[in-house]
Design a protein around this motif. Structure first.
Motif, PDB file in Angstrom:
ATOM      1  N   GLN A  75      69.935  50.983 -21.103  1.00  9.64           N
ATOM      2  CA  GLN A  75      70.773  51.194 -19.925  1.00  9.64           C
ATOM      3  C   GLN A  75      70.368  50.215 -18.818  1.00  9.64           C
ATOM      4  OE1 GLN A  75      71.024  55.280 -18.533  1.00  9.64           O
ATOM      5  NE2 GLN A  75      71.064  56.064 -20.626  1.00  9.64           N
ATOM      6  N   GLY A  76      69.053  49.985 -18.676  1.00  7.81           N
ATOM      7  CA  GLY A  76      68.583  49.037 -17.672  1.00  7.81           C
ATOM      8  C   GLY A  76      69.044  47.627 -17.958  1.00  7.81           C
ATOM      9  N   THR A  77      68.989  47.206 -19.228  1.00  4.79           N
ATOM     10  CA  THR A  77      69.474  45.881 -19.609  1.00  4.79           C
ATOM     11  C   THR A  77      70.959  45.744 -19.320  1.00  4.79           C
ATOM     12  OG1 THR A  77      67.820  45.822 -21.383  1.00  4.79           O
ATOM     13  CG2 THR A  77      69.629  44.233 -21.512  1.00  4.79           C
ATOM     14  N   LEU A  78      71.695  46.818 -19.599  1.00  5.63           N
ATOM     15  CA  LEU A  78      73.135  46.811 -19.364  1.00  5.63           C
ATOM     16  C   LEU A  78      73.442  46.719 -17.870  1.00  5.63           C
ATOM     17  CD1 LEU A  78      75.951  47.049 -20.565  1.00  5.63           C
ATOM     18  CD2 LEU A  78      75.702  49.536 -20.535  1.00  5.63           C
ATOM     19  N   VAL A  79      72.704  47.464 -17.050  1.00  9.38           N
ATOM     20  CA  VAL A  79      72.907  47.404 -15.596  1.00  9.38           C
ATOM     21  C   VAL A  79      72.696  45.989 -15.089  1.00  9.38           C
ATOM     22  CG1 VAL A  79      71.936  48.090 -13.380  1.00  9.38           C
ATOM     23  CG2 VAL A  79      72.393  49.812 -15.108  1.00  9.38           C
ATOM     24  N   SER A  80      71.651  45.334 -15.569  1.00  7.48           N
ATOM     25  CA  SER A  80      71.354  43.970 -15.123  1.00  7.48           C
ATOM     26  C   SER A  80      72.502  43.024 -15.436  1.00  7.48           C
ATOM     27  CB  SER A  80      70.070  43.488 -15.796  1.00  7.48           C
ATOM     28  OG  SER A  80      69.791  42.147 -15.464  1.00  7.48           O
ATOM     29  N   ALA A  81      73.042  43.128 -16.654  1.00  7.73           N
ATOM     30  CA  ALA A  81      74.155  42.249 -17.039  1.00  7.73           C
ATOM     31  C   ALA A  81      75.395  42.529 -16.203  1.00  7.73           C
ATOM     32  CB  ALA A  81      74.460  42.433 -18.526  1.00  7.73           C
ATOM     33  N   LEU A  82      75.671  43.811 -15.955  1.00  6.76           N
ATOM     34  CA  LEU A  82      76.863  44.170 -15.198  1.00  6.76           C
ATOM     35  C   LEU A  82      76.743  43.753 -13.735  1.00  6.76           C
ATOM     36  CD1 LEU A  82      77.640  47.727 -16.659  1.00  6.76           C
ATOM     37  CD2 LEU A  82      78.533  45.503 -17.377  1.00  6.76           C
ATOM     38  N   GLU A  83      75.543  43.862 -13.166  1.00  8.23           N
ATOM     39  CA  GLU A  83      75.345  43.495 -11.764  1.00  8.23           C
ATOM     40  C   GLU A  83      75.438  41.986 -11.567  1.00  8.23           C
ATOM     41  OE1 GLU A  83      71.624  45.184 -10.703  1.00  8.23           O
ATOM     42  OE2 GLU A  83      72.482  47.125 -10.090  1.00  8.23           O
ATOM     43  N   GLU A  84      74.867  41.224 -12.492  1.00  8.45           N
ATOM     44  CA  GLU A  84      74.819  39.768 -12.332  1.00  8.45           C
ATOM     45  C   GLU A  84      76.043  39.074 -12.928  1.00  8.45           C
ATOM     46  OE1 GLU A  84      71.143  38.531 -14.020  1.00  8.45           O
ATOM     47  OE2 GLU A  84      69.931  39.856 -12.749  1.00  8.45           O
ATOM     48  N   ASN A  85      76.825  39.836 -13.692  1.00  7.69           N
ATOM     49  CA  ASN A  85      78.057  39.311 -14.293  1.00  7.69           C
ATOM     50  C   ASN A  85      77.795  38.172 -15.283  1.00  7.69           C
ATOM     51  OD1 ASN A  85      80.795  40.051 -14.365  1.00  7.69           O
ATOM     52  ND2 ASN A  85      81.378  38.166 -13.316  1.00  7.69           N
ATOM     53  N   HIS A  86      76.625  38.176 -15.855  1.00  8.94           N
ATOM     54  CA  HIS A  86      76.306  37.233 -16.924  1.00  8.94           C
ATOM     55  C   HIS A  86      75.143  37.800 -17.736  1.00  8.94           C
ATOM     56  CE1 HIS A  86      73.402  35.754 -13.819  1.00  8.94           C
ATOM     57  NE2 HIS A  86      72.606  35.748 -14.875  1.00  8.94           N
ATOM     58  N   PHE A  87      74.871  37.172 -18.867  1.00  2.41           N
ATOM     59  CA  PHE A  87      73.778  37.634 -19.720  1.00  2.41           C
ATOM     60  C   PHE A  87      73.274  36.462 -20.553  1.00  2.41           C
ATOM     61  CE2 PHE A  87      77.729  38.154 -22.010  1.00  2.41           C
ATOM     62  CZ  PHE A  87      77.452  37.642 -23.259  1.00  2.41           C
ATOM     63  N   PHE A  88      72.164  36.664 -21.216  1.00  2.56           N
ATOM     64  CA  PHE A  88      71.605  35.684 -22.137  1.00  2.56           C
ATOM     65  C   PHE A  88      71.572  36.286 -23.541  1.00  2.56           C
ATOM     66  CE2 PHE A  88      69.964  34.564 -18.002  1.00  2.56           C
ATOM     67  CZ  PHE A  88      70.034  33.176 -17.992  1.00  2.56           C
ATOM     68  N   ARG A  89      71.949  35.504 -24.508  1.00  2.00           N
ATOM     69  CA  ARG A  89      71.794  35.965 -25.878  1.00  2.00           C
ATOM     70  C   ARG A  89      70.306  36.099 -26.190  1.00  2.00           C
ATOM     71  NH1 ARG A  89      74.839  31.258 -26.398  1.00  2.00           N
ATOM     72  NH2 ARG A  89      77.097  31.608 -26.381  1.00  2.00           N
ATOM     73  N   LEU A  90      69.966  36.991 -27.108  1.00  2.00           N
ATOM     74  CA  LEU A  90      68.574  37.130 -27.508  1.00  2.00           C
ATOM     75  C   LEU A  90      68.101  35.816 -28.126  1.00  2.00           C
ATOM     76  CD1 LEU A  90      69.416  40.168 -27.216  1.00  2.00           C
ATOM     77  CD2 LEU A  90      67.728  40.647 -29.003  1.00  2.00           C
ATOM     78  N   GLY A  91      66.994  35.292 -27.604  1.00  2.00           N
ATOM     79  CA  GLY A  91      66.462  34.026 -28.087  1.00  2.00           C
ATOM     80  C   GLY A  91      67.150  32.815 -27.491  1.00  2.00           C
ATOM     81  N   GLY A  92      68.102  33.029 -26.579  1.00  2.00           N
ATOM     82  CA  GLY A  92      68.848  31.915 -26.014  1.00  2.00           C
ATOM     83  C   GLY A  92      68.444  31.593 -24.585  1.00  2.00           C
ATOM     84  N   LYS A  93      68.774  30.368 -24.149  1.00  2.00           N
ATOM     85  CA  LYS A  93      68.461  29.926 -22.791  1.00  2.00           C
ATOM     86  C   LYS A  93      69.714  29.680 -21.960  1.00  2.00           C
ATOM     87  CE  LYS A  93      64.143  27.668 -24.205  1.00  2.00           C
ATOM     88  NZ  LYS A  93      63.393  26.383 -24.248  1.00  2.00           N
ATOM     89  N   ASP A  94      70.863  29.577 -22.618  1.00  2.00           N
ATOM     90  CA  ASP A  94      72.108  29.311 -21.910  1.00  2.00           C
ATOM     91  C   ASP A  94      72.707  30.613 -21.394  1.00  2.00           C
ATOM     92  OD1 ASP A  94      71.904  26.607 -22.502  1.00  2.00           O
ATOM     93  OD2 ASP A  94      73.048  26.813 -24.375  1.00  2.00           O
ATOM     94  N   ARG A  95      73.082  30.596 -20.118  1.00  2.00           N
ATOM     95  CA  ARG A  95      73.689  31.775 -19.511  1.00  2.00           C
ATOM     96  C   ARG A  95      75.131  31.909 -19.983  1.00  2.00           C
ATOM     97  NH1 ARG A  95      73.519  32.314 -13.045  1.00  2.00           N
ATOM     98  NH2 ARG A  95      75.386  31.014 -13.137  1.00  2.00           N
ATOM     99  N   VAL A  96      75.526  33.108 -20.320  1.00  2.00           N
ATOM    100  CA  VAL A  96      76.896  33.377 -20.753  1.00  2.00           C
ATOM    101  C   VAL A  96      77.583  34.194 -19.666  1.00  2.00           C
ATOM    102  CG1 VAL A  96      78.392  34.376 -22.534  1.00  2.00           C
ATOM    103  CG2 VAL A  96      76.164  33.395 -23.163  1.00  2.00           C
ATOM    104  N   GLU A  97      78.628  33.614 -19.072  1.00  6.07           N
ATOM    105  CA  GLU A  97      79.350  34.310 -18.007  1.00  6.07           C
ATOM    106  C   GLU A  97      80.256  35.397 -18.597  1.00  6.07           C
ATOM    107  OE1 GLU A  97      78.716  33.780 -14.898  1.00  6.07           O
ATOM    108  OE2 GLU A  97      77.424  32.010 -15.255  1.00  6.07           O
ATOM    109  N   MET A  98      80.441  36.453 -17.815  1.00  4.95           N
ATOM    110  CA  MET A  98      81.270  37.572 -18.258  1.00  4.95           C
ATOM    111  C   MET A  98      82.616  37.557 -17.540  1.00  4.95           C
ATOM    112  SD  MET A  98      78.441  40.642 -18.342  1.00  4.95           S
ATOM    113  CE  MET A  98      79.710  41.776 -17.811  1.00  4.95           C
ATOM    114  N   ASP A  99      83.668  37.700 -18.310  1.00  4.88           N
ATOM    115  CA  ASP A  99      85.015  37.816 -17.764  1.00  4.88           C
ATOM    116  C   ASP A  99      85.753  38.864 -18.592  1.00  4.88           C
ATOM    117  OD1 ASP A  99      87.510  37.504 -16.596  1.00  4.88           O
ATOM    118  OD2 ASP A  99      88.019  35.751 -17.818  1.00  4.88           O
ATOM    119  N   LEU A 100      85.503  40.114 -18.276  1.00  2.00           N
ATOM    120  CA  LEU A 100      86.065  41.192 -19.088  1.00  2.00           C
ATOM    121  C   LEU A 100      86.163  42.479 -18.273  1.00  2.00           C
ATOM    122  CD1 LEU A 100      83.292  42.940 -19.704  1.00  2.00           C
ATOM    123  CD2 LEU A 100      82.985  41.246 -21.488  1.00  2.00           C
TER     124      LEU A 100
END
Length: 348
Positions: free
Chosen positions: A132-157
Motif C-alpha cells: 500500500q505504501g509503494t502504491l501511495v508513492s506512485a500515485l502521489e508522484e504520478n510516476h514509478f520505476f520498474r523493478l530493477g529499472g532506472k528510467d522513470r515511467v510517467e503515469m497517464d491513467l
C-alpha cells in the motif's frame, strides 16, 4: 534502442487487444430504482476522470460497473486493465503492478499497460500494508520505476479501485492506509446486493439466457413464470454471479421446452416437497469444456430422476418431459442402464 522500440510495439499491440475486450460485460441490466440510480451515478462520474472506489459484495456487479465507467469516459478508446490483487501471490504483486527490467529486456506491469486508459485495482482492500505504501508513492508522484529499472515511467491513467471491504473502517483500525484511502476514494460508488433489487431477476435471467445461448450456440429455452417467481424469492448470497451460474447450468442440459419449477428446484438443491429430502446440486465444474460439463449434469440429472421414479421409464419420461424413444437413446448415450440396480442419489 531497437530493444525498447520492440517492447513499445508489443505494449501497443497488447493495449489494442485490451481495447477490443473492454466492451465485454459492461451492461447494467435491470429497471429497479437501485439500478437506475447506479446508471445515473455512472453517467455522472464517468466523464470527470476522478478516481473511484466501487464497493459491494462478491458477485454483486463491481466489475460490470467498473467497465461501464470506462466505456462512458473520455478514455474509452484506451486500454482497460484489471489487476486482481487478491489472486496475485504476495511476492509477485510489485512486478505485476510496476513491471521489471533485467539484462534481457523489460516486462511492463499493469500500470504501464493501462497508460492512456483505465486501471482497475480489484479488491484493493486485500493489499498488504507495505505494498500500500509503494502504491501511495506512485500515485502521489504520478510516476514509478520498474523493478530493477532506472528510467522513470510517467503515469497517464484513471484508477478505479474495487473492494468488498469497508475501507473506511479498515482505515480507522489501521489495516488500510488512510492516505491511500483518501487518495483513491475521490468518488465512492456502492453496488447493491441482488437481494435488495430482486425485481431485476427476470431482466437478468433474460439477458443471461440470450448471451449464454449466443456464446455457446445452445437451443433457446424459456423460464416459466413459476420458475422466475421462485428465482425472485431466493436470497442469492452469491448475488448476480450466482444467478448467472444457475442459468448457465440449466441451459447446458439437453432438456427441451420451458424450464419449469421442478427442474429449477433440482438445480438449486431445494427440498423435495414430496419426500422431504434434499436434491443436492450436481457437481458440474463450470470451468470444464461445454461438452463435458453438459454430460456431467445430464448424468446426474437422469440418475437422480430415475431413482426417484423407482426405475420407471414412463415416470422418468414424464418428469423429464421427453418421449420414451428419445429418452432411451439419451440414457444409452450417457451410459445409464435403467435395468441396472439403482443406488440412492440424494447426494448428487
Amino acid at each position: 534502442t531497437i530493444e525498447k522500440a520492440l517492447e513499445t510495439r508489443q505494449l501497443k499491440t497488447e493495449n489494442s487487444l485490451l481495447r477490443d475486450q473492454s466492451g465485454f460485460n459492461s451492461t447494467l441490466v435491470g429497471h429497479s430504482p437501485l439500478i437506475r440510480t447506479l446508471r445515473d451515478d455512472i453517467q455522472r462520474v464517468a466523464p470527470t476522470l476522478s478516481w473511484i472506489v466501487v464497493s459491494g459484495e462478491a458477485g454483486a456487479g463491481k466489475a460490470v460497473t467498473s467497465r461501464a465507467i470506462h466505456q462512458n469516459s473520455a478514455r474509452s478508446s484506451g486500454p482497460y486493465v484489471e489487476a486482481n490483487l487478491a489472486a496475485i501471490p504476495f511476492e509477485n504483486i510489485a512486478t505485476e503492478l510496476f513491471g521489471r527490467e533485467t539484462g534481457n529486456g523489460l516486462t511492463p506491469g499493469h500500470f504501464e499497460k493501462a497508460n492512456g486508459g483505465t486501471l482497475v485495482l480489484d479488491e484493493v482492500g486485500d493489499l498488504d500494508l507495505t505494498l500500500q505504501g509503494t502504491l501511495v508513492s506512485a500515485l502521489e508522484e504520478n510516476h514509478f520505476f520498474r523493478l530493477g529499472g532506472k528510467d522513470r515511467v510517467e503515469m497517464d491513467l484513471r484508477i478505479i479501485a474495487t473492494t468488498h471491504h469497508d475501507l473506511e473502517a479498515k482505515a480507522r483500525n489501521g489495516t488500510f492506509r488512510k492516505d491511500l484511502y483518501y487518495r483513491l476514494n475521490a468518488v465512492p460508488i456502492t453496488v447493491a446486493p441482488l437481494r435488495e433489487h430482486l425485481e431485476d431477476v427476470p431482466d437478468l435471467v433474460d439477458f443471461f439466457v440470450h448471451s449464454i445461448i449466443a456464446q455457446w450456440q445452445l437451443p433457446f429455452r424459456r423460464f416459466s413464470t413459476a420458475a422466475l417467481n421462485h428465482l425472485r424469492n431466493q436470497h442469492w448470497p452469491g448475488n448476480v454471479r450466482e444467478l448467472r451460474n444457475i442459468v448457465q447450468r440449466l441451459l447446458i442440459s439437453a432438456n427441451e421446452g420451458d424450464i419449469e419449477l421442478a427442474e429449477l428446484r433440482f438445480s438449486l438443491g431445494d427440498t423435495d416437497a414430496g419426500k422431504g429430502t434434499v436434491a443436492h446440486r450436481p457437481d458440474v465444474g463450470l470451468d470444464q469444456p461445454l461438452r463435458e460439463a453438459r454430460e456431467a449434469f445430464e448424468q446426474a440429472y437422469f440418475r437422480h430422476h430415475l431413482d426417484a421414479a423407482g426405475g420407471s421409464i414412463s415416470e422418468l419420461a414424464r418428469r423429464s418431459g421427453m418421449e420414451r424413444t428419445h429418452l432411451y437413446r439419451k440414457l444409452k448415450g450417457l451410459g445409464i442402464d435403467p435395468r441396472a440396480p439403482r443406488t440412492h442419489t440424494a447426494n448428487i
